[in-house]
Design an enzyme around this catalytic site. Structure first.
Site, mmCIF file in Angstrom:
data_model
loop_
_atom_site.group_PDB
_atom_site.id
_atom_site.type_symbol
_atom_site.label_atom_id
_atom_site.label_comp_id
_atom_site.label_asym_id
_atom_site.label_seq_id
_atom_site.Cartn_x
_atom_site.Cartn_y
_atom_site.Cartn_z
ATOM 1 N N ARG A 48 0.874 -1.181 0.000
ATOM 2 C CA ARG A 48 0.000 0.000 0.000
ATOM 3 C C ARG A 48 0.907 1.226 0.000
ATOM 4 N NH1 ARG A 48 -2.985 3.117 4.210
ATOM 5 N NH2 ARG A 48 -5.076 3.555 3.443
ATOM 6 N N SER A 123 -12.552 -3.180 0.288
ATOM 7 C CA SER A 123 -12.793 -2.615 1.623
ATOM 8 C C SER A 123 -14.279 -2.354 1.803
ATOM 9 C CB SER A 123 -12.082 -1.268 1.766
ATOM 10 O OG SER A 123 -10.704 -1.394 1.622
ATOM 11 N N LYS A 152 -5.795 5.223 9.001
ATOM 12 C CA LYS A 152 -6.893 5.759 8.180
ATOM 13 C C LYS A 152 -7.644 6.760 9.038
ATOM 14 C CE LYS A 152 -8.951 3.636 4.197
ATOM 15 N NZ LYS A 152 -9.525 2.496 3.537
#
Ligand code: TZP
Ligand code: MG
Length: 222
Positions: A48, A123, A152
């Site tokens: 990521r 997600s 996040k």
């Protein structure tokens, strides 16, 4: 070569999913961290890299691919299905605001030899999204953030109660994510989780393989 059937087989047994997030790991440390995760026996490793240019992501992905053994963890790329083949990734992960599952699969598969399949994960942040992602054809879903997380920061936590609701409604593998660590794991498991994604707690651990093993021991008794 890993076939799509082999990938799905491995996914169905997967318990612990790690993410090499360049927000935590400097690209120069990525090979070391990847080796540690492999040693720890994680089932999936995602790259990521939100802020890196495409060329840097491709280069990093190729380095990671060279480290992960063919029979080791599945290698998933966050976004960028067009890069999946050149880095030899097993799959792609998309968010709610990204490409649809079908589009990600098509774009990624078109780049693989013989249009071979790839794993596509999505997600989800609610029961409705989880059900929709399965209908859309996702091979697995992420469910979260269960708890508030600096990884996040803009997302409202969904809380552990969602775990049981999703488990009752969805058949594809579900990975609980967001604030999951050794301290929160008992509550997450009590809520019905069988699979987890751990990002910052693993990446910040002084002994990543040992951390992985302790978590795996808890997950494998389920
Ligand atoms: N998606 C939902 S929560 C999250 C992502 C990528 C981040 C989880 O990171 P951490 O550090 O394990 O809380
Ligand atoms: Mg995304």
């Amino acid at each position: 070569m890993t076939t799509q059937n082999q990938r799905l087989q491995r996914l169905s047994h997967a318990r612990l999913y790690a993410i090499v997030d360049t927000g935590y790991v400097d690209p120069t440390r990525t090979p070391f961290v990847t080796r540690q995760l492999v040693l720890g026996g994680v089932d999936l490793i995602q790259l990521r890299a939100k802020k890196l240019p495409l060329a840097a992501i491709a280069e990093l992905g190729q380095k990671i691919r060279a480290i992960i053994p063919a029979d080791g963890p599945l290698f998933i790329l966050n976004d960028h299905p067009e890069l999946i083949s050149e880095m030899g990734a097993d799959g792609i992960h998309v968010g709610q605001d990204d490409l649809s599952v079908a589009e990600a699969r098509t774009r990624a598969g078109a780049r693989t030899r013989a249009g071979e399949g790839v794993i596509v994960g999505k997600s989800t942040h609610s029961l409705d999204q989880a059900i929709a992602a399965e209908k859309e054809g996702a091979d697995y879903i992420g469910v979260g953030p269960i708890y508030a997380t600096l990884t996040k920061p803009d997302y409202v936590p969904v809380g552990p109660a969602l775990i049981g609701q999703v488990r009752a409604a969805v058949r594809v593998p579900q990975f609980c994510i967001g604030g999951v660590n050794e301290q929160t794991l008992p509550e997450v498991l009590a809520a019905g989780a069988q699979r987890v994604v751990i990002v910052s707690a693993l990446l910040k651990s002084e002994d990543i393989p040992a951390y992985c093993r302790r978590v795996r021991e808890r997950l494998e008794t389920l």
